[in-house]
Design a protein around this motif. Structure first.
Motif, PDB file in Angstrom:
ATOM      1  N   UNK A  49       0.829  -1.206   0.000  1.00  0.00           N
ATOM      2  CA  UNK A  49       0.000   0.000   0.000  1.00  0.00           C
ATOM      3  C   UNK A  49       0.864   1.258   0.000  1.00  0.00           C
ATOM      4  N   UNK A  50       1.932   1.243   0.810  1.00  0.00           N
ATOM      5  CA  UNK A  50       2.827   2.393   0.867  1.00  0.00           C
ATOM      6  C   UNK A  50       3.530   2.570  -0.482  1.00  0.00           C
ATOM      7  N   UNK A  51       3.943   1.461  -1.083  1.00  0.00           N
ATOM      8  CA  UNK A  51       4.614   1.526  -2.384  1.00  0.00           C
ATOM      9  C   UNK A  51       3.691   2.103  -3.447  1.00  0.00           C
TER      10      UNK A  51
ATOM     11  N   UNK B  77       2.762  13.061   3.552  1.00  0.00           N
ATOM     12  CA  UNK B  77       1.965  13.677   4.613  1.00  0.00           C
ATOM     13  C   UNK B  77       0.484  13.697   4.241  1.00  0.00           C
ATOM     14  N   UNK B  78       0.205  13.958   2.962  1.00  0.00           N
ATOM     15  CA  UNK B  78      -1.187  14.060   2.506  1.00  0.00           C
ATOM     16  C   UNK B  78      -1.852  12.696   2.340  1.00  0.00           C
ATOM     17  N   UNK B  79      -1.086  11.669   1.987  1.00  0.00           N
ATOM     18  CA  UNK B  79      -1.693  10.392   1.609  1.00  0.00           C
ATOM     19  C   UNK B  79      -1.450   9.238   2.579  1.00  0.00           C
ATOM     20  N   UNK B  80      -0.542   9.421   3.529  1.00  0.00           N
ATOM     21  CA  UNK B  80      -0.247   8.322   4.444  1.00  0.00           C
ATOM     22  C   UNK B  80      -0.363   8.770   5.887  1.00  0.00           C
ATOM     23  N   UNK B  81      -0.889   7.902   6.775  1.00  0.00           N
ATOM     24  CA  UNK B  81      -0.896   8.233   8.199  1.00  0.00           C
ATOM     25  C   UNK B  81       0.528   8.293   8.719  1.00  0.00           C
ATOM     26  N   UNK B  82       0.712   8.965   9.827  1.00  0.00           N
ATOM     27  CA  UNK B  82       2.051   9.206  10.358  1.00  0.00           C
ATOM     28  C   UNK B  82       2.875   7.935  10.505  1.00  0.00           C
TER      29      UNK B  82
END
Length: 620
Positions: free
Chosen positions: A496-498, A547-552
């Motif tokens: 998902x992060x990729x 920052x806009x698309x992923x939680x911290x």
């Protein structure tokens, strides 16, 4: 009565529209189920035959049906079904006479893609023998490990792999292993030539009596896992499993007139079990390429008038990364069949190359459960189908990433994952959905079996994959169990992060993984990036994006810029070495970056930052 019929008729005509409005995929679900049932009946009809009806029998039927039809296209070479039959007969006779290969033996094949790979396999099968498909990229210890697992006493190798064989020849001699190179003359001390012996052998049919003992449960082939996390494992592939693999072409509606392009390695199940055997089952034509080339992909498709393409892993991304051309959508490809296609690449592929029906599927060489995205829904690997689940029971269960084991209740039973929640996919092991295991170390087989899952005594195959079912019953691949990591009490899926990072315009390729941090619990996110040629990392832009698309907790804290990604022979990204090296600037020579919350950008990683993280002066 007539009045009643005319009154009811509009309602009857509107009923399918109403049903499809309430259940938008019901007719596709029904069509899929019918195809499954039809394929299943055909499969069980073959299984019940004595002796077993195998892929070899399918091949011989196609030879009788259309002997002069092209079966394999390779470069400028054309091999008809009849020619491949005769070559395989010669190979069988040569191996039997000069290699002392007898029915029930295993022959190891160590070579790259070529038509000879297929006719050697068919010849071996005609003798009632099994084949060990050794990855042509492995060397030394890995090679010896794979070979030993098979129990083979004969190796057939491609001349181009002379150096790899010579490297292990002392060990092979100790065990009296016969080594044949597919050459006209001997090219290395202690080895023999095979091609000259094949040419001299008779092309008369091999007696069926030599394989009369072969049943559906008999071993047909060893196909090896990619070894992304250790030494490869030799998955046992039976003749029944081969027949099951051919049903994918039935589900995807591949026709005899189709021309299927397979630039994938033949030692892998996608090319061999699905591509080669799928074409045999349909009487279709296979276009084989020695090695995958993104720049030549569409040229090949146009040259051979390809209608169906196969893909795995990152293949589609490489195709999309080729510079755009005016004739991108000029081709006859109507269908793509494969797995491992990321959502962002999927959408880009359709935008660039036109209306291609993508049959993304989920399966594994040794697994007993699979899905097919028959609705062409972007990102999905299939749908939850009640009847399919009844025919082939499976479940998605809760999994504890930190403990690396399924979550169990007070009674010791596994807990089913809810819709929208990632769960470990498990398939119930039964006579109709077996797990044949691996050769060699029995622990490898036992580690893939879950026992007492929902009740005492039940057994399930552990796929090792986390998948998620949404509210519309679409199934999505989430991550591999070993790839998902835990940070600050949250599970982070590397895929998902990729996908999110891949949306940035200067990033060409992404490999996300979790790394341990000195004096910290869990693993933190890190990403290896390959940038487009001529591009540079924009640390501020990338920071704003994550920052806009992923939680911290899911934002990669460290980046590693690489000129090339290390991949397996089957286009899977390697992570183990990257995880071990971590983010220590003393060890790593590649450019490293750190997500600096104060600067609001990714900044170059320094020894000072490393020391402050280790001393917990920087809060992560």
């Amino acid at each position: 009565m007539i009045t009643l019929i005319f009154t009811a008729l509009p309602g009857l005509l509107l009923l399918p529209i109403l049903i499809s409005f309430i259940f938008p995929f019901i007719f596709q679900d029904i069509a899929y189920l019918i195809t499954l049932l039809r394929s299943g009946m055909k499969f069980w009809g073959y299984v019940r035959k004595t002796p077993a009806h195998t892929v070899v029998d399918m091949f011989l039927e196609q030879v009788d049906k259309h002997p002069d039809k092209p079966f394999v296209l390779f470069g400028e070479e054309v091999y008809t079904y009849s020619q491949m039959d005769k070559l395989s007969n010669r190979a069988a006779r040569a191996l039997r006479k000069y290699g002392s290969v007898k029915s029930g033996d295993c022959v190891a094949l160590f070579m790259g893609n070529a038509p000879s790979y297929i006719w050697i396999w068919l010849g071996v099968a005609k003798l009632g023998c099994s084949l060990s498909c050794i990855n042509s990229n492995i060397r030394s210890h890995s090679f010896l490990h794979c070979f030993a697992c098979s129990g083979a006493k004969v190796i057939v190798a491609g001349p181009e792999l002379k150096g790899a064989i010579e490297e292990v020849m002392p060990e092979l001699r100790k065990d009296n292993i016969r080594v044949f190179f597919l050459s006209e003359t001997s090219i290395s001390e202690g080895t023999e030539s095979l091609l000259d012996k094949v040419k001299a052998a008779s092309d008369e049919s091999v007696p069926k009596s030599l394989r009369s003992f072969v049943g559906g449960k008999s071993l047909a082939m060893y196909i090896y896992t990619s070894g992304t996390t250790g030494l490869p494992k030799a998955a046992k592939v039976t003749h029944n499993r081969f027949l099951l693999a051919t049903t994918l072409f039935e589900i995807c509606k591949v026709k005899a007139r189709d021309i299927v392009y397979t630039p994938l390695p033949l030692y892998h199940s996608s090319a061999m079990m699905i591509g080669v055997h799928g074409c045999i089952s349909k009487g279709a034509t296979l276009v084989l390429r020695q090695k995958f080339s993104a720049s030549q992909f569409w040229n090949d498709c146009r040259k051979y008038n390809v209608t169906v393409i196969q893909y795995i892993g990152e293949v589609m991304r490489y195709i999309c990364n080729v510079p755009k051309s005016d004739d991108d959508a000029t081709h006859n490809v109507r269908m793509a069949i494969g797995n491992g296609l990321r959502t962002d690449v999927w959408s880009e592929f359709l935008r660039r190359f036109g209306d291609v029906h993508i049959y993304e599927f989920y399966a594994s060489t040794e697994g007993n459960i699979g899905f097919v995205n028959y609705t062409n829904t972007v990102g999905s690997v299939g749908r939850l189908n009640y009847f399919h689940k009844k025919l082939n029971p499976y479940e998605f269960i809760k999994y504890d990433i930190e403990k690396d084991e399924p979550v169990r209740d007070s009674k010791g039973h596994c807990i089913k994952a809810r819709k929208g929640q990632p769960g470990l996919l498990i398939g119930k092991i039964s006579s109709s959905a077996p797990f044949d295991g691996y050769a060699g170390n029995i622990a490898n087989t036992e580690n893939k079996i879950l026992r007492d899952v929902f009740r005492k005594g039940d057994i399930y195959f552990n796929t090792g994959d986390l998948l998620m079912v949404d509210q519309q019953n679409f199934i999505y691949f989430h991550d591999r169990v070993g790839d998902t990591f835990r940070w600050k009490g949250e599970n982070v899926a590397t895929t998902e992060v990729a996908d999110i990072l891949s949306l940035v315009n200067f990033i060409q390729e992404v490999n996300v993984y979790g790394v341990p941090v000195p004096n910290h619990e869990g693993r933190i996110g890190m990403a290896a990036l390959r940038l487009f040629e001529g591009e540079e990392l924009d640390g501020r832009k990338l920071y704003s994006h994550v920052r806009d698309f992923l939680p911290n907790y899911a934002r990669p804290r460290f980046l590693r810029i690489q000129n090339a990604m290390e991949i397996t022979g089957t286009f899977k990204q390697r992570k183990v070495g990257l995880v071990k090296e971590g983010f220590n600037p003393i060890i790593i020579t590649d450019p490293l970056y750190f997500l600096d919350e104060r600067e609001k950008k990714y900044v170059p990683m320094t020894q000072t930052i490393w020391d402050e993280i280790k001393a917990k002066k920087i809060k992560l």
